[in-house]
Scaffold this motif. Sequence first.
Motif, PDB file in Angstrom:
ATOM      1  N   SER A  79      -2.734  -6.873  -6.357  1.00  0.00           N
ATOM      2  CA  SER A  79      -3.293  -6.317  -5.125  1.00  0.00           C
ATOM      3  C   SER A  79      -2.270  -6.309  -3.997  1.00  0.00           C
ATOM      4  O   SER A  79      -2.330  -5.445  -3.117  1.00  0.00           O
ATOM      5  CB  SER A  79      -4.525  -7.123  -4.692  1.00  0.00           C
ATOM      6  N   TRP A  80      -1.345  -7.281  -3.998  1.00  0.00           N
ATOM      7  CA  TRP A  80      -0.305  -7.290  -2.957  1.00  0.00           C
ATOM      8  C   TRP A  80       1.099  -7.048  -3.511  1.00  0.00           C
ATOM      9  O   TRP A  80       1.977  -6.609  -2.782  1.00  0.00           O
ATOM     10  CB  TRP A  80      -0.341  -8.583  -2.134  1.00  0.00           C
ATOM     11  N   LEU A  81       1.306  -7.281  -4.805  1.00  0.00           N
ATOM     12  CA  LEU A  81       2.618  -7.004  -5.396  1.00  0.00           C
ATOM     13  C   LEU A  81       2.726  -5.568  -5.895  1.00  0.00           C
ATOM     14  O   LEU A  81       3.836  -5.094  -6.158  1.00  0.00           O
ATOM     15  CB  LEU A  81       2.889  -7.971  -6.549  1.00  0.00           C
ATOM     16  N   GLY A  82       1.589  -4.894  -6.045  1.00  0.00           N
ATOM     17  CA  GLY A  82       1.595  -3.495  -6.450  1.00  0.00           C
ATOM     18  C   GLY A  82       0.981  -3.278  -7.817  1.00  0.00           C
ATOM     19  O   GLY A  82       1.230  -4.043  -8.757  1.00  0.00           O
ATOM     20  N   LEU A  83       0.181  -2.235  -7.929  1.00  0.00           N
ATOM     21  CA  LEU A  83      -0.494  -1.940  -9.192  1.00  0.00           C
ATOM     22  C   LEU A  83       0.483  -1.539 -10.287  1.00  0.00           C
ATOM     23  O   LEU A  83       0.216  -1.768 -11.472  1.00  0.00           O
ATOM     24  CB  LEU A  83      -1.534  -0.843  -8.985  1.00  0.00           C
ATOM     25  N   ILE A 134      -2.318  -6.156   1.112  1.00  0.00           N
ATOM     26  CA  ILE A 134      -3.328  -5.556   0.231  1.00  0.00           C
ATOM     27  C   ILE A 134      -3.820  -4.239   0.822  1.00  0.00           C
ATOM     28  O   ILE A 134      -3.928  -3.221   0.124  1.00  0.00           O
ATOM     29  CB  ILE A 134      -4.506  -6.527   0.016  1.00  0.00           C
ATOM     30  N   ALA A 135      -4.107  -4.244   2.118  1.00  0.00           N
ATOM     31  CA  ALA A 135      -4.597  -3.031   2.775  1.00  0.00           C
ATOM     32  C   ALA A 135      -3.560  -1.911   2.716  1.00  0.00           C
ATOM     33  O   ALA A 135      -3.913  -0.735   2.549  1.00  0.00           O
ATOM     34  CB  ALA A 135      -4.974  -3.338   4.220  1.00  0.00           C
ATOM     35  N   GLU A 136      -2.284  -2.259   2.836  1.00  0.00           N
ATOM     36  CA  GLU A 136      -1.230  -1.251   2.723  1.00  0.00           C
ATOM     37  C   GLU A 136      -1.253  -0.598   1.340  1.00  0.00           C
ATOM     38  O   GLU A 136      -1.129   0.627   1.212  1.00  0.00           O
ATOM     39  CB  GLU A 136       0.134  -1.889   2.970  1.00  0.00           C
ATOM     40  N   GLY A 137      -1.396  -1.419   0.317  1.00  0.00           N
ATOM     41  CA  GLY A 137      -1.464  -0.887  -1.036  1.00  0.00           C
ATOM     42  C   GLY A 137      -2.684  -0.009  -1.243  1.00  0.00           C
ATOM     43  O   GLY A 137      -2.608   1.044  -1.894  1.00  0.00           O
ATOM     44  N   TYR A 138      -3.799  -0.426  -0.687  1.00  0.00           N
ATOM     45  CA  TYR A 138      -5.001   0.394  -0.781  1.00  0.00           C
ATOM     46  C   TYR A 138      -4.785   1.737  -0.084  1.00  0.00           C
ATOM     47  O   TYR A 138      -5.245   2.775  -0.560  1.00  0.00           O
ATOM     48  CB  TYR A 138      -6.187  -0.339  -0.157  1.00  0.00           C
ATOM     49  N   GLY A 139      -4.096   1.697   1.047  1.00  0.00           N
ATOM     50  CA  GLY A 139      -3.818   2.936   1.761  1.00  0.00           C
ATOM     51  C   GLY A 139      -3.013   3.912   0.925  1.00  0.00           C
ATOM     52  O   GLY A 139      -3.279   5.122   0.921  1.00  0.00           O
ATOM     53  N   ARG A 140      -2.027   3.397   0.191  1.00  0.00           N
ATOM     54  CA  ARG A 140      -1.229   4.270  -0.676  1.00  0.00           C
ATOM     55  C   ARG A 140      -2.064   4.862  -1.801  1.00  0.00           C
ATOM     56  O   ARG A 140      -1.724   5.923  -2.343  1.00  0.00           O
ATOM     57  CB  ARG A 140      -0.043   3.487  -1.247  1.00  0.00           C
ATOM     58  N   ALA A 141      -3.160   4.182  -2.144  1.00  0.00           N
ATOM     59  CA  ALA A 141      -4.053   4.671  -3.195  1.00  0.00           C
ATOM     60  C   ALA A 141      -5.155   5.573  -2.647  1.00  0.00           C
ATOM     61  O   ALA A 141      -6.063   5.959  -3.385  1.00  0.00           O
ATOM     62  CB  ALA A 141      -4.671   3.489  -3.934  1.00  0.00           C
TER      63      ALA A 141
END
Length: 240
Positions: A79-83, A134-141
């Motif tokens: 979630s924070w290191l990247g999917l 985590i929110a940054e990664g969600y944003g990219r998704a």
Amino acid sequence: MARIGMLTPSSNTILEPVTGKLLSGIAGVTAHFSRIRVTQIALDDASSAQFAAEPMLGAAGLLADARVDAIVWNGTSGSWLGLDRDRELCRLLREATGMPATTSALAMTAAYEALGAKRIALVTPYTADVNARIAEGYGRAGLTVPLRLASGLSANEAFANVPAEAIAGMIARAAETPGVDAVAVVCTNFGAAGLAADAERRYGVPVLDSVSVTAWQALRLLGIDGRPLAAEWGRIFEIV
């Protein structure tokens, strides 16, 4: 009969008993656990190194000795290191064991897609900077995170000690955020699984606990119908 092999953070005291109780609702399905050392959740290199592939592959090899039918990394580090890191881990696990594989972070992503959820209220025991990542990664998704709630902890063992009343309050605040499609409880050592179904009935919003969603996705990997679990563990189990 189906055996689900789960890779577990060493300091986690929540996911094993919860997963065992949850899966007891499906006849013939059992979970089996192998641990890797994880003690702190932070954004520094030492914390990230805990999630290297090598120890996970070693632990997965031990699970393979038990002839499990799937391998699951029951941790939310992706979630924070990247999917992409989790996707690569799953590739390595499949290559090493010949078994289907998934992770908690990939399971949560699958749950958002299955529900059509785009606006996610985030609840974790972590620190604010981890939540922001985590929110940054969600944003990219393509997801938006209108609310981020964190307990401010970094010691993994301590996450399990957050009182249920405090977690319920965080879930309530998240569920009452205008326009959210789902509440995501991101951590497998946080005592939210038993609160989700009641919160869904009370607030009318899906509440996705990481331990429960990981079990849901593991059942789907094996083609097992999880719908008997929905009333007790949450509406995500209605989706097969």
